[in-house]
Structure formats: C-alpha cells, structure tokens
Design a protein around this motif. Structure first.
Motif, PDB file in Angstrom:
ATOM      1  N   TYR A  22      34.578  67.418  29.153  1.00  0.00           N
ATOM      2  CA  TYR A  22      35.332  66.243  29.441  1.00  0.00           C
ATOM      3  C   TYR A  22      35.605  66.320  30.830  1.00  0.00           C
ATOM      4  CZ  TYR A  22      35.848  65.450  24.325  1.00  0.00           C
ATOM      5  OH  TYR A  22      35.625  65.231  23.029  1.00  0.00           O
ATOM      6  N   ARG A  23      35.276  65.119  31.597  1.00  0.00           N
ATOM      7  CA  ARG A  23      35.432  64.758  32.974  1.00  0.00           C
ATOM      8  C   ARG A  23      36.058  63.600  33.413  1.00  0.00           C
ATOM      9  NH1 ARG A  23      30.104  66.307  35.313  1.00  0.00           N
ATOM     10  NH2 ARG A  23      31.034  68.428  34.520  1.00  0.00           N
ATOM     11  N   THR A  24      37.186  63.872  34.288  1.00  0.00           N
ATOM     12  CA  THR A  24      37.648  62.657  34.477  1.00  0.00           C
ATOM     13  C   THR A  24      36.972  61.596  35.404  1.00  0.00           C
ATOM     14  OG1 THR A  24      39.888  63.795  34.521  1.00  0.00           O
ATOM     15  CG2 THR A  24      39.772  61.806  35.578  1.00  0.00           C
ATOM     16  N   LYS A  36      41.266  56.042  35.995  1.00  0.00           N
ATOM     17  CA  LYS A  36      40.881  57.397  35.721  1.00  0.00           C
ATOM     18  C   LYS A  36      40.642  57.441  34.341  1.00  0.00           C
ATOM     19  CE  LYS A  36      42.234  59.750  39.848  1.00  0.00           C
ATOM     20  NZ  LYS A  36      41.188  59.918  40.566  1.00  0.00           N
ATOM     21  N   LYS A  37      39.531  57.881  33.821  1.00  0.00           N
ATOM     22  CA  LYS A  37      39.423  57.961  32.096  1.00  0.00           C
ATOM     23  C   LYS A  37      38.548  59.052  32.062  1.00  0.00           C
ATOM     24  CE  LYS A  37      37.359  55.593  28.347  1.00  0.00           C
ATOM     25  NZ  LYS A  37      36.265  54.468  27.761  1.00  0.00           N
ATOM     26  N   GLU A  38      38.900  60.023  30.990  1.00  0.00           N
ATOM     27  CA  GLU A  38      38.406  61.228  30.514  1.00  0.00           C
ATOM     28  C   GLU A  38      37.270  60.784  29.616  1.00  0.00           C
ATOM     29  OE1 GLU A  38      40.560  65.233  30.712  1.00  0.00           O
ATOM     30  OE2 GLU A  38      40.865  64.316  28.543  1.00  0.00           O
ATOM     31  N   ASP A  83      37.447  70.374  34.756  1.00  0.00           N
ATOM     32  CA  ASP A  83      36.817  69.751  33.496  1.00  0.00           C
ATOM     33  C   ASP A  83      37.620  70.366  32.338  1.00  0.00           C
ATOM     34  OD1 ASP A  83      34.811  68.463  34.850  1.00  0.00           O
ATOM     35  OD2 ASP A  83      33.255  69.791  34.039  1.00  0.00           O
ATOM     36  N   LYS A  84      37.992  69.291  31.438  1.00  0.00           N
ATOM     37  CA  LYS A  84      38.644  69.655  30.255  1.00  0.00           C
ATOM     38  C   LYS A  84      37.603  70.100  29.240  1.00  0.00           C
ATOM     39  CE  LYS A  84      40.463  67.111  26.746  1.00  0.00           C
ATOM     40  NZ  LYS A  84      41.162  66.061  26.266  1.00  0.00           N
ATOM     41  N   ARG A  97      41.799  73.664  30.594  1.00  0.00           N
ATOM     42  CA  ARG A  97      41.136  73.377  32.054  1.00  0.00           C
ATOM     43  C   ARG A  97      40.175  74.500  32.440  1.00  0.00           C
ATOM     44  NH1 ARG A  97      41.036  67.849  32.719  1.00  0.00           N
ATOM     45  NH2 ARG A  97      42.601  67.041  31.554  1.00  0.00           N
TER      46      ARG A  97
END
Length: 123
Positions: A22-24, A36-38, A83-84, A97
């Motif tokens: 998952y990336r912002t 900002k959206k993940e 990145d998550k 993270r």
C-alpha cells in the motif's frame, strides 16, 4: 550461469509467505485540493518473513509494543521506503512500514527490507 538458476529456484522455495503493498498517493479531492490516500499497489507477492527484534515501553497508561521484522523478497518487486506492507503467514497478518530496501544481486538475488510494526494498547 547454471549456479544462478539453481540457487534462484532454491530461494523461491523459501518464499512461503505473501504480502500486499500500500502506497500513499496524492489525489485530487474534486474541489481543487489534494488529499493523501493509501492505495493498494500490488498483492499476493511472494516473500519470507523473519522476526528481528521485540521491545516494549510503558508511558503512563499506554503500553507500546514494537516489533521489527526482516522481509525477504524477489528483486523484481518494487517496494519504496515508508510503504505499508501487509504480510500474510498462514492465518496471521502483520502490518508494518518498510525501510529502504537493500538489494543483493550476487549468487542469491533478493531484497531485504526491515519492517517496523507498532501496536498501542490502552489500559
């Protein structure tokens, strides 16, 4: 070259876990602003999760447990710092993270990424 092919297949056998990235991302909010959206970048990527350290701290009524993991992944998967990652091992899910990936291109091509997971528990 035969040695590299053999080792690559042996290394791939060690990837018993999977992970999602998952990336912002900056997105237009429709009103001229940016939010900002993940966002899910990719899922079901092969990996191997290894435990690195566990530590705990206590401040007033909140107790914090911090775990660090090391993630081993193929070199062709792009993971960026911060990145998550959601890592799945059996029925367990670990969310953390990513640090900056360290790539090895020698006999066993792979990447190693330190993951930091923080869980806060209220009293």
């Amino acid at each position: 070259m035969g040695l590299l092919k053999k080792n690559k297949k042996d290394l791939e056998k060690l990837y018993i876990d999977t992970f999602s990235i998952y990336r912002t991302i900056n997105q237009d909010d429709g009103y001229g602003g940016i939010v900002k959206k993940e966002t899910l970048i990719s899922e079901n990527n092969p990996c191997r999760l290894s435990q690195k350290t566990i530590s705990s701290t206590s401040e007033n009524i909140n107790f914090t447990s911090t775990q660090e993991f090391k993630l081993f992944i193929p070199v062709n998967i792009e993971v960026l710092q911060n990145d998550k990652l959601e890592v799945y091992r059996g029925s367990s899910k670990y969310t953390a993270r990513a640090s900056f990936p360290f790539k090895y291109y020698d006999v066993l091509p792979h990447q190693e990424i330190i993951l930091k997971e923080v869980i806060e528990n209220g009293n």
